[in-house]
Design a protein around this motif. Structure first.
Motif, PDB file in Angstrom:
ATOM      1  N   GLY A 444     -43.685 -15.083 -14.918  1.00  8.51           N
ATOM      2  CA  GLY A 444     -44.195 -13.766 -15.250  1.00  8.51           C
ATOM      3  C   GLY A 444     -44.546 -13.566 -16.701  1.00  8.51           C
ATOM      4  N   LEU A 457     -41.186 -12.094 -18.859  1.00 12.21           N
ATOM      5  CA  LEU A 457     -40.612 -10.833 -18.421  1.00 12.21           C
ATOM      6  C   LEU A 457     -39.098 -10.960 -18.304  1.00 12.21           C
ATOM      7  CD1 LEU A 457     -43.213 -10.050 -15.656  1.00 12.21           C
ATOM      8  CD2 LEU A 457     -43.059  -8.979 -17.879  1.00 12.21           C
ATOM      9  N   LYS A 463     -40.511  -8.038 -13.327  1.00 16.44           N
ATOM     10  CA  LYS A 463     -40.886  -9.389 -12.904  1.00 16.44           C
ATOM     11  C   LYS A 463     -41.367  -9.397 -11.448  1.00 16.44           C
ATOM     12  CE  LYS A 463     -38.183 -12.324 -14.600  1.00 16.44           C
ATOM     13  NZ  LYS A 463     -37.009 -13.145 -14.919  1.00 16.44           N
ATOM     14  N   TRP A 466     -44.722  -7.765 -11.163  1.00 18.85           N
ATOM     15  CA  TRP A 466     -45.779  -8.674 -11.642  1.00 18.85           C
ATOM     16  C   TRP A 466     -46.133  -9.704 -10.569  1.00 18.85           C
ATOM     17  CZ3 TRP A 466     -46.986 -13.707 -12.625  1.00 18.85           C
ATOM     18  CH2 TRP A 466     -48.056 -13.934 -13.489  1.00 18.85           C
TER      19      TRP A 466
END
Length: 901
Positions: A444, A457, A463, A466
């Motif tokens: 991420g 992240l 995360k 994403w």
């Protein structure tokens, strides 16, 4: 030109002299530390030291490594350094391990005493135990970089790494190198309240390169004709070498040692030349756009080639092929064309080749000048671009007639930032070795279109979001899956090359480096016959067929693993969401590795399996098989008394054979094997174990039992000598360890051999961990006096602890049973990186028993040891059986090896 730190400065010299006198006057307080003998030990003055005056333990005195408060400590421990260039900001920051546990108990202290582990070998200065993160920003987005620093509070100095205290704003100083150290100093003060301490750029480059080449095992690589091959550098044979830093211009530095370097040459024709001319000639708006354009070009439309001069023929007398460039841009002389008549793609490629060849040739000439064989290239111009590296490599190879190689560095973009970080001289980075650094690849990054890698992240929800946004959803998981949408990239493996499979593709891996976990307690296993030649991986994943097969195996196992992980946490919606994110994250890793095998360093099966476990932990599935392991342990402990009674009724020879059969039969219980997962649905754990035992017919596929029996029982009336200490590397929970390895351990204990059970530090599939073993041993000890006495002596039965010198509870053959962690969390084990606890236990060991596919077949099947070794496993993969032992699934391996001399 010598490095800046070597130049004479009378003002600075006088200041240093005054400081030295001042330091002498306070040596008793600041540079002395008590020793066990009562004699003060003088600390080296080369690095700032801790002020130990008025130190006191804070909290429970019985705790392991209790917090120590140093109220008079004034040295700062910085967590941030930057290299601010004209195009990119390279940021490096350190974060401490937050999951480090300070718990301890009598068992661990007893083991430490037996193994001779003390705190005396710890450094006298702060030891890094955490992570080094590598982040890039575009320089024109300096405010985004400052926002990132502020969001993580990296600008707040941390003078007390053992506490949660931080200094107030306005008191910090951070190390910065590059032109931005001067340009943005006021902005850092205004936005973050910190001052910038400027570090010499060349010194930082060299320091960073030295550290990487010494400490990172798979740092240096060659790149020829699109193929990346890692080069193992001997840290003791590193110097001298040539470091060619290709930024806007080119600096060529001869490095002779730590702090010993000289800029011996350079050229003003570098990355700035390529970008400047390219911008004028092609109208490209960015360096990356120009590089991407080159991938579609044909330089023969502009360059004059040898074949153009000789009618398509080679100039064989001097070894020039028809495709060799005779004159860059030479065709533009004779053709009646304007700039608009040439394709921008061809111009970009011609420029790239011209400048890369020139850099390669000048570098070769300087290496020749100083008699150097080793040339490392780095800098903004290289940036992991495959064609750039190929061109430089070709030039060095051509001019040296194959005697020299161009080498590149995976972290080359961070040399300056790393050197600036090391200039704090308070972290002990220079003392770290390759076995103390583990690279991980988190998922991420908050951006798209991604030529510049942003920060990883940290927040789990961020995360997962994403992953849901940028990795395509799929109804079922196949291999390789799922690939990212076009023009989407991310830290950890989401690059879609614009020229798939072509030698011109951009290799993003150099920009996609992982997080370096610094673990000072990892050591090289001392019983390896030759650590330099040791290779843990038995299967060569550089072979495309092998790589594709094993990536597919991991991908096919993924749905079962996700189901198990989600079920282990009650099947909640949160668990399902995390399970889905994990599946897509790990699949994206597999897809990246399918496309680019060397993206994360040299690829081996051990790395793949560890990557999977790390990915599970990243999405907070700490122990997906916890409940399964508990059920299997209970079922196995219930039948253990009957097994022990059966063993005790046998003759010595029959018992030894039955024990080895039991280890092999019990090793069938492996949730990492598709074939074994299918078996679980066909019967109970005990039924499967008995079925497996009944099929144990010799000869096995690899059968050294007779040699092992002779070593254990003697032959021809000759009595054998007992082993002093045996290290038993255990594998799976349940029947594997309880009905297989514990009875074998009991046999060694019966003969007076100390036994150390070596288990994973962290969970991996259904493997037993060092944390779980004491409870298992305690359960088994209820049914066996031998195990009970040994467990008491080894500190495994805390409530029934006995004094090792008390003879009332032990007979002449009593020996301790101990448990140590191996330092890893994978089904495989790399013996170049084991816990210091295991390394200490190994020093007096004369037998190593490796059990299970991961530890004895996937890794270490070919490993050689200074002591005797016994490798035991049941093969649960048909391809592995065919490749490794030319056998079939469920074949058995009993490999006994005497010490390797």
């Amino acid at each position: 030109m010598a490095g800046q730190e070597d130049e004479y400065d009378p003002i600075l010299d006088n200041k240093r002299e005054a400081e030295a006198k001042s330091q002498v006057s306070v040596a008793a307080d600041k540079n002395m530390a008590p020793s066990t003998s009562g004699t003060p030990i003088h600390r080296s003055g080369s690095r700032p030291q801790l002020d130990l005056s008025k130190a006191e333990i804070q909290g429970n005195l019985e705790e392991r490594d209790p917090t120590i408060l140093l109220p008079n400590q004034s040295d700062d421990i910085s967590h941030l350094a930057l290299d601010i260039g004209g195009s990119l900001i390279k940021l490096l920051y350190f974060s401490r391990h937050e999951d480090y546990s300070n718990d301890d108990d009598k068992r661990k202290r007893t083991i430490k005493e037996r193994l001779g582990i003390t705190n005396g070998n710890l450094r006298s200065y702060p030891v890094l135990g955490g992570r080094l993160h590598f982040v890039k920003f575009e320089t024109h987005k300096i405010n985004e970089c400052l926002d990132f620093i502020h969001s993580k509070q990296l600008h707040r100095r941390d003078p007390y790494p053992w506490s949660s205290k931080t200094l107030p704003l306005g008191t910090g100083v951070i190390k910065v190198t590059g032109g931005g150290a001067f340009k943005f100093a006021d902005l850092f003060k205004e936005r973050l309240g910190v001052s910038i301490e400027k570090e010499d750029e060349m010194h930082c480059l060299v320091s960073g390169a030295n550290f990487l080449l010494k400490a990172i095992r798979h740092e240096a690589f060659t790149h020829m004709e699109g193929e990346k091959e890692f080069v193992q550098i001997d840290p003791n044979d590193l110097y001298p070498y040539l470091l060619v830093n290709v930024g806007s211009g080119v600096s060529i530095i001869k490095v002779d040692g730590e702090g010993k370097f000289e800029r011996v040459s350079g050229t003003n024709v570098g990355g700035g030349t390529y970008w400047g001319l390219g911008r004028l000639l092609t109208k490209c708006k960015s360096f990356d756009e120009l590089l991407e354009l080159s991938q579609k070009g044909d330089n023969s439309a502009i360059d004059m080639l040898v074949g153009d001069i000789y009618g398509g023929m080679d100039y064989s007398k001097i070894g020039l092929s028809a495709s060799t460039i005779a004159s860059s841009f030479g065709k533009a002389i004779s053709e009646n064309k304007e700039l608009d008549d040439y394709r921008p793609e061809d111009i970009s490629l011609s420029l790239l080749r011209m400048i890369s060849y020139n850099i390669g040739q000048i570098s070769y000439l300087n290496a020749l000048r100083f008699g150097l064989k080793r040339i490392f290239f780095g800098g903004f111009f290289i940036r992991g671009h495959a064609y750039t590296m190929d061109t430089i490599s070709f030039a060095v190879h051509f001019w040296s007639k194959g005697e020299m190689q161009a080498m590149f560095l995976r972290h080359e973009g961070f040399l300056g930032a790393l050197g600036a970080f090391m200039s704090y001289e308070k972290h002990g980075l220079d003392d770290l070795m390759s076995h103390q650094l583990v690279e991980r690849f988190p998922m991420g990054a908050p951006y798209t279109g991604g030529n510049i890698h942003g920060p990883p992240l940290g927040d789990l929800d961020e995360k997962i979001s994403w992953m849901e946004k940028f990795v395509r959803r799929g109804t079922e998981i196949t291999a390789p899956v799922p690939m990212t949408p076009s023009k989407t990239t991310g830290l950890g493996g989401f690059e879609v090359p614009s020229s798939r499979g072509s030698a011109l593709r951009s290799d993003a891996s150099a920009l996609n480096v992982g997080v370096l976990h610094l673990v000072p307690t990892l050591e090289v296993f001392p019983l390896l016959a030759d650590p330099k030649t040791y290779e843990p991986n038995t299967i060569d994943l550089s072979d495309q067929g092998e790589r594709e097969y094993w990536l597919k195996v991991l991908s096919e196992h993924l749905p079962d693993l996700v189901d198990t992980a989600v079920a282990s946490e009650g099947g909640t919606e949160d668990a399902k969401r995390r399970g889905d994110a994990f599946a897509r994250a790990f699949s994206a890793h597999l897809a990246r590795l399918m496309e680019e095998p060397a993206a994360y360093g040299k690829l081996g099966l051990a790395n793949l399996l560890e990557l999977r476990e790390e990915c599970l932990r990243e999405f907070q599935f700490v122990d997906a098989y916890r409940s399964i392991k508990q059920r299997e342990n209970e079922a196995s402990l219930a039948v253990l008394p009957d097994l022990l009674e059966e063993l005790d009724s046998m003759s010595e020879e029959a018992r030894l054979l039955t024990l080895i059969e039991g280890v092999l039969a019990a090793n069938i219980f492996d949730w990492g094997s598709r074939a074994c997962v299918d078996l679980y649905h066909k019967g109970t754990i005990i039924e499967i174990y008995r079925m497996s035992r009944n099929k144990m017919q010799r000869p096995w596929r690899v059968d050294d039992f007779d040699a092992f029996k002779e070593r254990m029982l003697g032959s021809g009336g000759k009595q054998p000598h007992r082993h002093k200490r045996a290290l038993l590397f255990v594998d799976n929970s349940g029947a594997d360890v309880i009905l297989g390895m514990l009875p074998l351990a009991r046999e060694f204990l019966r003969r007076g051999t100390e036994v150390v059970l070596v288990a994973n530090s962290l969970p991996a599939l259904n493997d037993v961990t060092a944390m779980e073993l004491p409870d298992i041993v305690a359960g088994a000890a209820k049914h066996c006096d031998i195990l009970r006495r040994a467990a008491e002596m080894g500190g495994l039965l805390v409530d029934a602890m006995v004094n090792p010198g008390d003879g009332s509870k032990k007979d002449s053959t009593s020996a301790p049973l101990m448990v140590v962690e191996n330092g890893c969390g994978s089904p495989c084990i790399d013996l170049r990186q084991v816990s210091s606890e295991l390394a200490a236990a190994a020093k007096d060991a004369d037998l190593v028993v490796l059990e299970g596919m991961g530890r004895a077949l996937h890794t270490n099947f070919n490993a050689q040891f200074q002591c005797e070794a016994l490798k035991l496993a049941m093969v649960k993969n048909q391809r592995l059986a065919e490749k490794l032992i030319k056998g079939n699934i469920y074949d058995c391996v009993c490999r006994y090896e005497p010490p390797s001399l």
